[in-house]
Motif scaffolding. Structure first.
Motif, short mmCIF file in Angstrom:
data_model
loop_
_atom_site.label_atom_id
_atom_site.label_comp_id
_atom_site.label_asym_id
_atom_site.label_seq_id
_atom_site.Cartn_x
_atom_site.Cartn_y
_atom_site.Cartn_z
N THR A 254 0.82 -1.21 0.00
CA THR A 254 0.00 0.00 0.00
C THR A 254 0.86 1.27 0.00
O THR A 254 0.57 2.21 -0.74
CB THR A 254 -0.95 0.03 1.21
N LEU B 74 -9.51 3.74 0.46
CA LEU B 74 -10.29 2.50 0.53
C LEU B 74 -9.95 1.56 -0.62
O LEU B 74 -9.91 0.33 -0.44
CB LEU B 74 -11.79 2.80 0.56
N SER B 75 -9.68 2.11 -1.80
CA SER B 75 -9.32 1.26 -2.93
C SER B 75 -7.98 0.57 -2.69
O SER B 75 -7.80 -0.60 -3.03
CB SER B 75 -9.28 2.06 -4.23
N TRP C 286 -8.53 -2.06 0.23
CA TRP C 286 -9.33 -3.19 -0.24
C TRP C 286 -8.52 -4.07 -1.19
O TRP C 286 -8.46 -5.29 -1.01
CB TRP C 286 -10.59 -2.68 -0.94
N SER C 287 -7.88 -3.48 -2.19
CA SER C 287 -7.19 -4.30 -3.18
C SER C 287 -5.99 -5.03 -2.58
O SER C 287 -5.81 -6.23 -2.80
CB SER C 287 -6.74 -3.43 -4.36
N VAL D 235 -7.17 -7.78 0.04
CA VAL D 235 -7.72 -9.00 -0.56
C VAL D 235 -6.61 -9.89 -1.11
O VAL D 235 -6.62 -11.11 -0.93
CB VAL D 235 -8.76 -8.66 -1.65
N LEU E 290 -8.22 -10.46 8.03
CA LEU E 290 -8.77 -9.34 7.26
C LEU E 290 -8.76 -8.06 8.09
O LEU E 290 -8.38 -6.99 7.59
CB LEU E 290 -10.19 -9.67 6.79
N PHE F 16 -6.45 -4.61 7.46
CA PHE F 16 -6.94 -3.24 7.47
C PHE F 16 -5.97 -2.36 8.25
O PHE F 16 -5.61 -1.26 7.82
CB PHE F 16 -8.35 -3.19 8.08
N THR G 67 -2.44 -2.20 6.29
CA THR G 67 -2.49 -1.36 5.10
C THR G 67 -2.68 0.11 5.47
O THR G 67 -2.16 0.99 4.79
CB THR G 67 -3.60 -1.81 4.13
#
Length: 189
Positions: A8, A36-37, A40-41, A44, A78, A82, A85
């Motif tokens: 990130t 957020l993009s 999220w990317s 995942v 997960l 968060f 990142t």
């Protein structure tokens, strides 16, 4: 930890270095949506890699019996991603270029990993270091992962660790959002 932080932060710095952040500024997206993009990317990708590692390498190739819930572990991972990142984005807003980000990541990731309780038991650390590391998401994630995977702990046991990882992640996300808004505001001025 390494992938979450490095991917990130590096993505944000590369966009700034290559000028693509200016392209994002003319689009109708906010700094929050940009963050957020990235979260999220990258989250995942790392979640899929860790889930495959647990299933294919640990359970399949090594034949280790894991008694805990893979779903609860994935949920904890997960949530931890968060936080990781968010730390990466925050560091990406502090660093001016990739070499500076690389040096900063060494200073951040080594203590996060070594002092989290995964490599060195927290009981053997000085009290001040142990207390300081209670503000790091890795400490709570290691405790959560060990409880779920090794001792088959349920959500009733690990909810305090989930809560701490979420709180630390939210704090870093808010700091990163503030810094990114300031950075983008300075670019527009």
């Amino acid at each position: 930890t390494q992938l979450g932080i490095l991917l990130t932060g590096a993505a944000l710095i590369r966009e700034r270095e290559h000028g693509t952040i200016e392209h994002l500024l003319v689009m109708p997206v906010t700094p929050l949506e940009i963050m957020l993009s990235k979260v999220w990317s990258m989250g995942v990708v790392v979640l899929i890699a860790s889930s495959l590692s647990l299933q294919v390498v640990v359970k399949g190739m090594l034949g280790v019996t894991v008694v805990g819930s893979a779903v609860l572990f994935a949920a904890g991972t997960l949530l931890y991603l968060f936080a990781a990142t968010s730390i990466g984005i925050y560091m990406g807003t502090l660093a001016r270029n990739m070499p500076q980000f690389g040096l900063m990541s060494i200073l951040v990731m080594l203590p996060l990993e070594i002092l989290s309780g995964a490599l060195t038991p927290r009981e053997s650390m000085p009290a001040a270091v142990s207390w300081l590391m209670s503000f790091a998401p890795t400490t709570h994630y290691v405790s959560l992962a060990q409880a779920v995977l090794f001792r088959d702990a349920g959500i009733g046991v690990v909810w305090p660790q989930f809560l701490m990882v979420a709180a630390i992640g939210a704090a870093f996300f808010a700091l990163a959002h503030y810094r990114l808004r300031r950075t983008i505001g300075a670019m527009q001025a």
